[in-house]
Design an enzyme around this catalytic site. Structure first.
Site, PDB file in Angstrom:
ATOM      1  N   THR A  38      -5.078   2.181  10.434  1.00  0.00           N
ATOM      2  CA  THR A  38      -3.702   3.527  10.629  1.00  0.00           C
ATOM      3  C   THR A  38      -4.369   4.662  11.759  1.00  0.00           C
ATOM      4  OG1 THR A  38      -2.877   2.770   8.352  1.00  0.00           O
ATOM      5  CG2 THR A  38      -2.183   4.657  10.378  1.00  0.00           C
ATOM      6  N   GLU A  88       0.809  -1.055   0.391  1.00  0.00           N
ATOM      7  CA  GLU A  88      -0.258  -0.098   0.239  1.00  0.00           C
ATOM      8  C   GLU A  88       0.808   1.292   0.214  1.00  0.00           C
ATOM      9  OE1 GLU A  88      -3.641   2.382   2.067  1.00  0.00           O
ATOM     10  OE2 GLU A  88      -3.433   0.769   3.142  1.00  0.00           O
ATOM     11  N   ASP A 143      -5.972  -3.991   1.010  1.00  0.00           N
ATOM     12  CA  ASP A 143      -7.195  -4.302   2.616  1.00  0.00           C
ATOM     13  C   ASP A 143      -7.937  -6.127   2.007  1.00  0.00           C
ATOM     14  OD1 ASP A 143      -7.223  -1.752   3.335  1.00  0.00           O
ATOM     15  OD2 ASP A 143      -8.414  -1.211   0.797  1.00  0.00           O
ATOM     16  N   ILE A 198      -0.153  -1.455   7.956  1.00  0.00           N
ATOM     17  CA  ILE A 198      -1.242  -1.401   9.142  1.00  0.00           C
ATOM     18  C   ILE A 198      -2.726  -1.367   8.132  1.00  0.00           C
ATOM     19  CG2 ILE A 198      -2.083  -0.027  11.117  1.00  0.00           C
ATOM     20  CD1 ILE A 198       1.282   0.343  11.650  1.00  0.00           C
ATOM     21  N   ASP A 199      -3.600  -1.830   8.126  1.00  0.00           N
ATOM     22  CA  ASP A 199      -5.101  -2.221   7.591  1.00  0.00           C
ATOM     23  C   ASP A 199      -6.231  -1.860   9.320  1.00  0.00           C
ATOM     24  OD1 ASP A 199      -6.962  -2.302   5.691  1.00  0.00           O
ATOM     25  OD2 ASP A 199      -7.547  -3.543   7.655  1.00  0.00           O
ATOM     26  N   ASP A 254      -0.400  -4.286   3.155  1.00  0.00           N
ATOM     27  CA  ASP A 254      -0.717  -3.911   3.873  1.00  0.00           C
ATOM     28  C   ASP A 254      -0.218  -3.865   4.862  1.00  0.00           C
ATOM     29  OD1 ASP A 254      -2.681  -1.558   5.091  1.00  0.00           O
ATOM     30  OD2 ASP A 254      -4.336  -2.018   4.133  1.00  0.00           O
TER      31      ASP A 254
END
Length: 287
Positions: free
Chosen positions: A110, A78, A233, A107-108, A105
């Site tokens: 944030t 990402e 995601d 940190i899905d 990703d």
């Protein structure tokens, strides 16, 4: 296969799955150690689309670890993609011919991380010729590791997962999100929430699409949908859901692929009813 959950699922050696697990665990623990300690907060596509140096550092860590083992594999993360739907679509298109591509990703969720709300995750998938064959989602706050391998089932805490048993929306707890794209995706998703809410037991919008999908796979949610998501995601969660016996399509009911941006996931039993309700909302006609 182990339907009775008596024997833990074990991954060993330098397999694709072992590397994905190692990357997710190491990045997740580092991210958790930075909770409340990030130094710089920036926005990307909108004022609601946040990124910190922790996101960027975690992605660099994962990229380096993967390329240590598989230097020839493509990487789609990402934080390496310009903000916005057009750039995301171009990024997916650019790797469509790769034999192997890791989709990450770091940190899905944030926004949750920034506020100290403990619902965020590391999402790592591996696709082979466009088909997801490994999916790992790690929740550092709960130390929960969700793992799926193509054809080998999906597991959490080493135990086999399966989707929930609800057969109607009326008995279902479902998840969705509030998209960062305030101009296009958010109004449509609010429209869909308004349509779905009267028909379900309740809706949860906890702020991490990857974890929502992992929860569908684990039977904690009966379904999930959202307008305006991206490959990073969805990729890992897509395999968790299908390997747990669930169903994942786009909002029109077409099969999932890496370019899907408007997913609908479920236990399979409520899928047609959920799709029909979303269609009736008008949201499906607008994407």
């Amino acid at each position: 296969m182990n339907p009775e959950n008596k024997v833990p699922y074990v991954v060993s050696g330098k397999s694709f799955t072992a590397v994905a697990i190692n990357c997710a665990a190491k990045a997740g623990e580092w991210i958790k150690s930075k909770l409340g300690m990030y130094k710089e907060l920036n926005t990307k596509y909108s004022p609601h689309d946040l990124v910190t140096e922790v996101d960027k550092g975690a992605e660099q860590m994962i990229r380096k670890l993967i390329h240590t083992h598989f230097p020839d594999h493509a990487f789609l993360g990402e934080e390496g993609v310009e903000p916005g739907p057009a750039a995301s679509a171009e990024a997916v298109e650019s790797v469509k011919d790769a034999e192997y591509v890791w989709i990450v990703d770091p940190i899905d969720g944030t926004t949750n991380f920034v506020h100290g709300f403990p619902f965020y995750s590391v999402s790592i998938a591996l696709a082979h010729h466009g088909e997801v064959i490994v999916g790992v989602i790690y929740d550092p706050s709960r130390d929960e590791l969700f793992v799926a391998e193509k054809g080998k089932g999906a597991y959490v805490h080493g135990k086999r997962m399966s989707v929930s048993h609800e057969t109607s929306l009326a008995d279902s707890l479902v998840g969705t999100g509030l998209p960062a794209d305030r101009d296009f995706a958010l109004p449509l998703n609010l429209m869909s929430i308004q349509a779905v809410a009267p028909h379900v037991r309740n809706i949860r919008t906890a702020g991490s699409a990857a974890l929502h999908m992992a929860y569908v796979a684990a039977g904690r949610l009966s379904g999930f949908w959202e307008i305006g998501l991206n490959a990073w995601d969805l990729a890992a969660g897509s395999l968790l859901i299908t390997e747990s016996g669930g169903t994942l399509t786009d909002i029109h009911g077409n099969p999932y692929h890496l370019a899907v941006r408007h997913p609908v996931a479920s236990n399979g039993r409520i899928h047609n009813e959920l799709l029909a309700t979303l269609k009736a909302s008008g949201a499906a006609q607008s994407v």
